[in-house]
Design an enzyme around this catalytic site. Structure first.
Site, PDB file in Angstrom:
ATOM      1  NE  ARG A  37      -4.470  -1.324   1.631  1.00 49.59           N
ATOM      2  CZ  ARG A  37      -5.538  -1.422   2.402  1.00 49.59           C
ATOM      3  NH1 ARG A  37      -5.499  -0.971   3.642  1.00 49.59           N
ATOM      4  NH2 ARG A  37      -6.654  -1.963   1.946  1.00 49.59           N
ATOM      5  CE  LYS A 198     -12.598  -8.271   6.961  1.00 49.04           C
ATOM      6  NZ  LYS A 198     -11.774  -7.257   6.304  1.00 49.04           N
ATOM      7  N   GLY A 347      -6.931  -7.864   1.691  1.00 54.13           N
ATOM      8  CA  GLY A 347      -5.711  -7.950   2.513  1.00 54.13           C
ATOM      9  C   GLY A 347      -5.113  -9.346   2.558  1.00 54.13           C
ATOM     10  N   GLY A 370     -12.529  -3.689   1.064  1.00 55.80           N
ATOM     11  CA  GLY A 370     -13.949  -3.340   0.985  1.00 55.80           C
ATOM     12  C   GLY A 370     -14.272  -2.460  -0.215  1.00 55.80           C
TER      13      GLY A 370
HETATM   14  P1  ADP Z   1      -9.616 -10.731   2.248  1.00 53.63           P
HETATM   15  O1  ADP Z   1      -8.927  -9.895   3.315  1.00 53.63           O
HETATM   16  O2  ADP Z   1      -8.663 -11.247   1.246  1.00 53.63           O
HETATM   17  O3  ADP Z   1     -10.808 -10.032   1.655  1.00 53.63           O
HETATM   18  P2  ADP Z   1     -11.161 -12.108   4.261  1.00 53.63           P
HETATM   19  O4  ADP Z   1     -10.762 -11.074   5.262  1.00 53.63           O
HETATM   20  O5  ADP Z   1     -12.594 -12.176   3.878  1.00 53.63           O
HETATM   21  O6  ADP Z   1     -10.226 -12.019   2.968  1.00 53.63           O
HETATM   22  O7  ADP Z   1     -10.821 -13.574   4.822  1.00 53.63           O
HETATM   23  C1  ADP Z   1      -9.517 -14.017   5.068  1.00 53.63           C
HETATM   24  C2  ADP Z   1      -9.551 -15.053   6.171  1.00 53.63           C
HETATM   25  O8  ADP Z   1     -10.418 -16.116   5.853  1.00 53.63           O
HETATM   26  C3  ADP Z   1      -8.196 -15.690   6.415  1.00 53.63           C
HETATM   27  O9  ADP Z   1      -7.694 -15.235   7.640  1.00 53.63           O
HETATM   28  C4  ADP Z   1      -8.491 -17.189   6.422  1.00 53.63           C
HETATM   29  O10 ADP Z   1      -7.863 -17.882   7.488  1.00 53.63           O
HETATM   30  C5  ADP Z   1      -9.987 -17.229   6.590  1.00 53.63           C
HETATM   31  N1  ADP Z   1     -10.592 -18.466   6.083  1.00 53.63           N
HETATM   32  C6  ADP Z   1     -10.578 -18.953   4.838  1.00 53.63           C
HETATM   33  N2  ADP Z   1     -11.165 -20.159   4.782  1.00 53.63           N
HETATM   34  C7  ADP Z   1     -11.579 -20.450   6.025  1.00 53.63           C
HETATM   35  C8  ADP Z   1     -12.247 -21.555   6.633  1.00 53.63           C
HETATM   36  N3  ADP Z   1     -12.627 -22.616   5.899  1.00 53.63           N
HETATM   37  N4  ADP Z   1     -12.494 -21.508   7.958  1.00 53.63           N
HETATM   38  C9  ADP Z   1     -12.116 -20.446   8.687  1.00 53.63           C
HETATM   39  N5  ADP Z   1     -11.482 -19.361   8.192  1.00 53.63           N
HETATM   40  C10 ADP Z   1     -11.212 -19.364   6.875  1.00 53.63           C
HETATM   41  C1  3PG Z   2      -9.152  -0.983   4.226  1.00 56.67           C
HETATM   42  O1  3PG Z   2      -8.192  -1.439   4.843  1.00 56.67           O
HETATM   43  O2  3PG Z   2      -9.938  -1.685   3.571  1.00 56.67           O
HETATM   44  C2  3PG Z   2      -9.330   0.513   4.206  1.00 56.67           C
HETATM   45  O3  3PG Z   2      -8.219   1.148   4.756  1.00 56.67           O
HETATM   46  C3  3PG Z   2     -10.608   0.936   4.891  1.00 56.67           C
HETATM   47  O4  3PG Z   2     -10.544   0.753   6.272  1.00 56.67           O
HETATM   48  P1  3PG Z   2     -11.897   0.770   7.106  1.00 56.67           P
HETATM   49  O5  3PG Z   2     -12.680  -0.451   6.737  1.00 56.67           O
HETATM   50  O6  3PG Z   2     -11.472   0.795   8.559  1.00 56.67           O
HETATM   51  O7  3PG Z   2     -12.654   2.025   6.722  1.00 56.67           O
HETATM   52 MG    MG Z   3      -9.328  -9.536   5.314  1.00 53.62          MG
END
Ligand code: ADP
Ligand code: 3PG
Ligand code: MG
Length: 390
Positions: A37, A198, A347, A370
């Site tokens: 980033r 998420k 992330g 997001g």
């Molecule tokens: P991103 O940040 O790429 O958008 P998310 O934040 O939605 O992804 O999800 C990432 C997390 O999902 C990781 O920490 C991973 O461990 C978790 N994850 C993936 N598959 C599973 C699962 N089957 N059970 C529990 N956690 C999971």
């Molecule tokens: C992100 O990490 O997706 C952005 O920096 C936005 O952060 P926020 O979800 O806390 O607004």
């Molecule tokens: Mg994430």
């Protein structure tokens, strides 16, 4: 939507407030875990400096409730100085103090300063006009290069843009161009892959993607919730039961939607835990799904092999814990090897792609989490509108 390009403006001798997204995690040693980033904003900063501007960087970090040392931007300074190749002054005082006015006024063309975490200020998240005016008073114009925060109608994103002329930075433009292509004219077949944890932020996106993409492949905990909604026993797997009703609304009979047919399960989510391959429908009561299985990977691989566009968000499993990283790593390499337009964001997804050493093989890695999801849903991002021609 056409964005106002900062490169069309004369910035010589101007003070430019640059909104960046340095919302990054730091290690125990206090250094940023991932510099993507930070690195991504360097082209805009370098362009402004080369053209004789004063650069004042503004970012948030985390979701602090008031001032908190753990959310300070200070630990990022050494990395930032190295990447920019010049000294960077850190302005740590609250923005309304005289010290900040004096520090900003003392800056000369070619100099760079970084303000402390803007979410330490009351008024940032509710877009207070007072804060927007105060920030605007530091500069002649503003540049938004924080694509990752452009889904937030916050003071430093949209408020300042109401006060002084506002333009899109180079990163913002690149993100917008790459992601707009996915909305408007993706080369087909267009395959979308969604996983991760998420679920609440991603369910709506699945239905949107089913309208635009040719195939939608699901994995991760997101798929667990869909399996559960379908009536499949998922043992102690992570899911979001509050979303079951909504998940059940997604027609799994839709030929475009693929969910795992086999998974890797274990009773403990620890390194090298004993694990097994299970066809979906054969998951033990005490087992949890931690990754996609080999048949699923094979099936997804065949779909990807035909794709001309792939977009990916969300790991296929608990990739942080070996061996449950296998599905995600294999997928990253598979997409990386395949000659197509490949875009990924999120992330953890980017972290997994880096770990798989496939990052350089992707067409584009979005800095947005997001923000990228909302953009792909077709939602309007306030931070983009604020720097667009109307
Ligand atoms: P991103 O940040 O790429 O958008 P998310 O934040 O939605 O992804 O999800 C990432 C997390 O999902 C990781 O920490 C991973 O461990 C978790 N994850 C993936 N598959 C599973 C699962 N089957 N059970 C529990 N956690 C999971
Ligand atoms: C992100 O990490 O997706 C952005 O920096 C936005 O952060 P926020 O979800 O806390 O607004
Ligand atoms: Mg994430």
């Amino acid at each position: 939507m056409r964005l106002r390009d900062v490169r069309k403006v004369k910035v010589q001798g101007k003070r430019v407030l640059v909104r960046v997204d340095y919302n990054v995690e730091t290690s125990a040693a206090g250094r940023p875990r991932d510099v993507t980033r930070l690195q991504a904003t360097i082209p805009t900063i370098t362009w402004l400096l080369k053209h004789g501007a004063v650069v004042i960087l503004v970012s948030h970090r985390g979701r602090p409730a008031g001032r908190a040392a753990k959310f300070s931007l200070r630990p990022l300074l050494p990395t930032l100085r190295r990447l920019i190749g010049r000294p960077v002054q850190f302005i740590s005082e609250p923005v309304y103090s005289h010290a900040v006015t004096a520090a900003v006024e003392a800056l000369r063309p070619g100099q760079v300063a970084l303000l402390e975490n803007i979410r330490f200020e009351a008024g940032e998240e509710d877009d207070s006009p007072r804060l927007a005016k105060r920030l605007a008073s530091f500069a002649d114009l503003m540049v938004n290069d924080a694509f990752a925060d452009s889904h937030r109608a916050h003071a430093s994103i949209v408020g300042v843009a109401r006060e002084i002329p506002a333009y899109a930075g180079l990163l913002l433009q690149r993100e917008h161009d790459e992601l707009s292509t996915l909305l408007k004219r993706p080369a087909r077949p267009y395959v979308a892959i969604l996983g991760g944890a998420k679920i609440s932020t991603k369910l709506h996106l699945i239905s949107q993607l089913l309208k635009r993409a040719d195939m939608v492949l699901l994995g991760g905990a997101l798929a667990n919730t869909i399996l559960q909604a379908e009536g499949t026993a998922i043992g102690t797997s992570f899911s979001e039961p509050s979303l079951l009703k909504q998940a059940a609304g997604l027609s799994v009979t839709n030929a475009k939607l693929k969910i795992p047919c086999d998974v890797i399960t274990a009773t403990k989510r620890v390194r090298q835990a004993p694990h097994q391959v299970r066809p979906v429908g054969r998951i033990g009561r005490r087992e949890m799904i931690l990754d996609i299985g080999p048949d699923t990977l094979d099936l997804y691989g065949r779909v990807i092999a035909k794709a001309r566009t792939v977009v990916w968000n969300g790991p296929m499993g608990v990739y942080e814990v070996t061996p449950f990283d296998r599905g995600t790593t294999a997928l990253a390499r598979l997409i990386g090897r395949h000659r197509c337009r490949s875009i990924a964001g999120g992330g953890e997804t980017l972290d997994a792609i880096h770990r798989a050493r496939a990052d350089r093989q992707f067409t584009f890695l979005s800095t947005g989490g997001g923000a990228m999801l909302e953009f792909l849903e077709g939602k309007h991002l306030p931070g983009l509108s604020a720097v667009a021609y109307h």
